[in-house]
Write an enzyme that holds these catalytic residues in place. Structure first.
Site, PDB file in Angstrom:
ATOM      1  N   ASN A 280      -2.292   2.446  10.133  1.00 54.34           N
ATOM      2  CA  ASN A 280      -1.875   2.825   8.776  1.00 54.34           C
ATOM      3  C   ASN A 280      -1.802   4.365   8.682  1.00 54.34           C
ATOM      4  O   ASN A 280      -2.179   5.060   9.626  1.00 54.34           O
ATOM      5  CB  ASN A 280      -2.869   2.241   7.767  1.00 54.34           C
ATOM      6  CG  ASN A 280      -4.212   2.917   7.866  1.00 54.34           C
ATOM      7  OD1 ASN A 280      -4.649   3.304   8.944  1.00 54.34           O
ATOM      8  ND2 ASN A 280      -4.865   3.094   6.758  1.00 54.34           N
ATOM      9  N   CYS A 282      -3.482   6.912   7.457  1.00 55.71           N
ATOM     10  CA  CYS A 282      -4.584   7.852   7.776  1.00 55.71           C
ATOM     11  C   CYS A 282      -5.294   7.505   9.073  1.00 55.71           C
ATOM     12  O   CYS A 282      -6.286   8.160   9.438  1.00 55.71           O
ATOM     13  CB  CYS A 282      -5.528   7.918   6.590  1.00 55.71           C
ATOM     14  SG  CYS A 282      -4.683   8.435   5.078  1.00 55.71           S
ATOM     15  N   GLU A 284      -7.133   4.914  10.170  1.00 59.05           N
ATOM     16  CA  GLU A 284      -8.382   4.153  10.294  1.00 59.05           C
ATOM     17  C   GLU A 284      -8.161   2.664  10.503  1.00 59.05           C
ATOM     18  O   GLU A 284      -9.106   1.925  10.754  1.00 59.05           O
ATOM     19  CB  GLU A 284      -9.270   4.385   9.057  1.00 59.05           C
ATOM     20  CG  GLU A 284      -8.803   3.741   7.755  1.00 59.05           C
ATOM     21  CD  GLU A 284      -7.754   4.569   7.008  1.00 59.05           C
ATOM     22  OE1 GLU A 284      -7.190   5.504   7.619  1.00 59.05           O
ATOM     23  OE2 GLU A 284      -7.521   4.276   5.823  1.00 59.05           O
TER      24      GLU A 284
HETATM   25  P1  ADP Z   1      -8.089   5.663  -1.753  1.00 58.45           P
HETATM   26  O1  ADP Z   1      -9.287   6.527  -1.849  1.00 58.45           O
HETATM   27  O2  ADP Z   1      -7.011   6.090  -2.703  1.00 58.45           O
HETATM   28  O3  ADP Z   1      -8.342   4.190  -1.898  1.00 58.45           O
HETATM   29  P2  ADP Z   1      -7.888   6.478   1.031  1.00 58.45           P
HETATM   30  O4  ADP Z   1      -7.839   7.953   0.932  1.00 58.45           O
HETATM   31  O5  ADP Z   1      -9.177   5.852   1.467  1.00 58.45           O
HETATM   32  O6  ADP Z   1      -7.394   5.837  -0.345  1.00 58.45           O
HETATM   33  O7  ADP Z   1      -6.753   5.996   2.012  1.00 58.45           O
HETATM   34  C1  ADP Z   1      -6.776   4.683   2.534  1.00 58.45           C
HETATM   35  C2  ADP Z   1      -5.415   4.232   2.907  1.00 58.45           C
HETATM   36  O8  ADP Z   1      -4.638   4.054   1.719  1.00 58.45           O
HETATM   37  C3  ADP Z   1      -4.599   5.216   3.715  1.00 58.45           C
HETATM   38  O9  ADP Z   1      -4.893   5.226   5.077  1.00 58.45           O
HETATM   39  C4  ADP Z   1      -3.223   4.688   3.450  1.00 58.45           C
HETATM   40  O10 ADP Z   1      -2.974   3.512   4.201  1.00 58.45           O
HETATM   41  C5  ADP Z   1      -3.297   4.348   1.983  1.00 58.45           C
HETATM   42  N1  ADP Z   1      -2.874   5.488   1.149  1.00 58.45           N
HETATM   43  C6  ADP Z   1      -3.570   6.574   0.801  1.00 58.45           C
HETATM   44  N2  ADP Z   1      -2.842   7.425   0.032  1.00 58.45           N
HETATM   45  C7  ADP Z   1      -1.638   6.855  -0.115  1.00 58.45           C
HETATM   46  C8  ADP Z   1      -0.426   7.201  -0.776  1.00 58.45           C
HETATM   47  N3  ADP Z   1      -0.289   8.329  -1.472  1.00 58.45           N
HETATM   48  N4  ADP Z   1       0.596   6.340  -0.694  1.00 58.45           N
HETATM   49  C9  ADP Z   1       0.485   5.199  -0.016  1.00 58.45           C
HETATM   50  N5  ADP Z   1      -0.614   4.817   0.631  1.00 58.45           N
HETATM   51  C10 ADP Z   1      -1.661   5.614   0.605  1.00 58.45           C
END
Ligand code: ADP
Length: 582
Positions: A280, A282, A284
């Site tokens: 995905n 980021c 992880e």
């Molecule tokens: P959150 O804190 O918003 O739940 P994270 O920072 O933990 O999100 O990111 C987890 C995953 O969510 C990322 O690896 C990606 O797959 C998805 N993600 C994060 N930001 C975005 C975004 N702006 N648009 C689409 N997917 C995102």
């Protein structure tokens, strides 16, 4: 009301920043754009929706009781599901997962099918990862037209533009990961594709390296390039030259990162179903093509108890939360509306979930353990081993009630006595926004600074002072506004004589920590994580390419599944910065 406990709809504590983020992106709005639900309502909406899945398994289930348990889980900020669940549960979009991996086949049909599917996923707030490794290289022949192919990087630009145009229903901008295998003939073009900082802004990129490549690097040898359309050798490159270029680009711009494909696939629980080629956005969550995964994170700062006037982690309470969180995430699979039928089928056949943690750096502050110490590494291992063990147990318990995931008999678990509800249970997410909502440090990252300006999504700027530090400063009697301002100037207390010396080594921030400790910490968590770990290794502005290379080597040797570095000041649009710019 189930077990007779009184459940009030009061949530524990919401920081100003949390409220701002929730209002801007998460809470329901009416037709005129005015927020029309409170954070309490949001958690209630989510809890009620996720609890409904219980009826699929037990017609007499006490749904209200489970709903209240889920509500408290979130309202006490012990656990939060990933953003799409908070945004979409019980609402018309209904898509609850953050992570998707889509296949990109080597045909115009295949490529544009993937563009379309990505667009649909972005609209619902999910992030998409792709392997572009199957696309034939630039300048190779196109059979049907006699023309020449334009290669993976030029097609990535189409995905990038499509992402740009879809502002995700007013919630998130859209995020992509592109992976290219190191033995793809276009690898050098890929490595350099983000050197122009204005290009491919909606992509993170990672080179998918193999063990064979890493061996060739250590022997200073050459390695074969393979044309994916024919499977034939298409040239040779010096492994050292490719690795050097990769390191140089990452040093300059932060991109590309690396993922270690063989290490990822050594932990593939479904090798008979397919190979993992991408993660995905980021990094992880490695997934099979057409798989999605919903993540959730436990906020460790909520599990501190006092014993004989010493703070410690309450493992009993943590255990209870892990079990409930696994149930929550398993229910989420059933309650999510996946945007594409094939994804729906794959997700429900494998039922991967990704439970992780956030607030680790704050926890260390509370326990007065420096992040860059062996004690912190040991604690990291202990905590994650516990989360993994208990989440596997919770998944087995659920399987006894609900059955194993349908592909169980094709998984590596097939000969085990214990059933499993989920093909994986643990992932450590960045928790970029979740940690703001929960008011804790993000994921397993050290605090970036004790006081800083945070740029959240689309350039909203927020100012934050670390709450644990503030509490200590007040309790130990050295708090003053002037001191806090002084600390905000450079973000660190390392050499600040107004802070007691024992606390100066405890309250370390990202740049106080030697890069190798970042990797050691990532490896300590990875050891007990089914999927992967989101971590950025922060380097000072004056770090050299050799420092970057050392980090990459360390990550490989310590069995990380990938690595991302960021050298301070190397991107124009930096996500985190201390208030004073150099
Ligand atoms: P959150 O804190 O918003 O739940 P994270 O920072 O933990 O999100 O990111 C987890 C995953 O969510 C990322 O690896 C990606 O797959 C998805 N993600 C994060 N930001 C975005 C975004 N702006 N648009 C689409 N997917 C995102």
């Amino acid at each position: 009301m189930g077990d007779g406990e009184k459940v009030t709809d009061q949530i524990d504590f919401l920081t100003e920043n949390a409220r701002t983020v929730l209002e801007r992106r998460y809470l329901k709005k009416d037709a005129s754009g005015k927020v029309c639900e409170s954070p309490e309502h949001m958690f209630r909406r989510v809890a009620a929706h996720i609890a409904k899945a219980e009826k699929n398994y037990d017609k007499n289930a006490d749904i209200q009781k489970i709903e209240d348990q889920f509500y408290r889980l979130m309202a006490e900020f012990r656990f939060l599901p990933n953003s799409p669940t908070l945004m979409n549960a019980g609402r018309s979009l209904g898509q609850l997962a953050a992570c998707f991996v889509l296949p990109v086949d080597d045909s115009i049909d295949g490529i544009f099918e993937a563009v379309k599917n990505a667009a649909i996923i972005h609209k619902s707030g999910g992030g998409t990862g792709f392997s572009f490794s199957r696309l034939r290289p630039e300048k190779s022949k196109v059979g049907s037209t006699g023309g020449v192919a334009s290669g993976p990087v030029s097609f990535m630009k189409i995905f990038n533009t499509a992402t740009e145009q879809i502002k995700q229903g007013g919630t998130r901008r859209g995020a992509n990961m592109a992976v290219l295998r190191v033995d793809h003939p276009d690898i050098m073009t890929f490595i350099r594709c983000k050197s122009n900082k204005s290009e491919l802004n909606n992509f993170n990129i990672s080179v998918g390296v193999t063990d064979q490549f890493m061996d060739a690097v250590s022997q200073k040898g050459d390695y074969d390039l393979i044309d994916p359309s024919s499977g034939k050798m298409a040239g040779r490159l010096s492994a050292e030259a490719v690795y050097d270029e990769l390191v140089k680009q990452a040093w300059e711009t932060g991109d590309p990162g690396i993922i270690f494909l063989d290490e990822i696939n050594r932990f593939n629980t479904l090798p008979d179903i397919g190979e993992m080629e991408a993660t995905n956005p980021c990094g992880e969550q490695p997934l099979l093509p057409m798989e999605a995964c919903n993540l959730g994170s436990i906020n460790l700062t909520r599990f501190i108890t006092q014993k004989e006037s010493k703070s410690e982690l309450d493992y009993e309470k943590l255990k209870e939360t892990i079990h409930l969180a696994v149930r929550f995430l398993d229910n989420t699979i059933d309650m999510s509306r996946y945007p594409i039928d094939e994804i729906d089928k794959t997700v429900k056949a494998n039922r991967k979930i990704g439970l992780g943690i956030m607030g680790f750096a704050d926890l260390l502050y509370m326990l007065e353990i420096p992040y860059d110490s062996d004690e912190a590494l040991e604690l990291a291992g202990n905590i994650m081993a516990f989360v993994q063990k208990e989440s596997h147990k919770a998944s087995s318990d659920l399987a006894k009630e609900r059955g194993s995931f349908p592909n169980f008999d094709r998984s590596i678990f097939k000969d085990n006595k214990d059933p499993r509800r989920n093909a994986t249970t643990t992932t450590i997410a960045p928790t970029g926004t979740l940690s703001i909502i929960a008011g804790c440090s993000s994921g397993i990252e050290p605090a970036f600074a004790l006081s800083y300006v945070r740029t959240v999504m689309d350039n909203d700027r927020l100012i934050e002072v670390n709450p644990v530090f503030k509490r200590f400063a007040i309790e130990k009697g050295f708090y003053s506004d002037a001191l806090m301002e002084e600390i905000a100037e450079n973000g660190t207390v390392k050499e600040n004589l107004n802070v007691p010396s024992d606390l100066r080594s405890v309250f370390v921030t990202a740049h106080d920590i030697k890069p190798e400790y970042h990797i050691k910490m990532q490896a300590a968590f990875q050891k007990y994580t089914d999927n992967a770990v989101s971590k950025t290794v922060n380097l000072p502005h004056d770090a050299s390419p050799a420092d970057v290379r050392f980090i990459y080597d360390q990550a490989f040797e310590t069995k990380c599944k990938g690595v991302t570095i960021y050298r301070d000041g190397s991107k124009d649009n930096q996500v985190l910065s201390v208030s004073k710019k150099e």
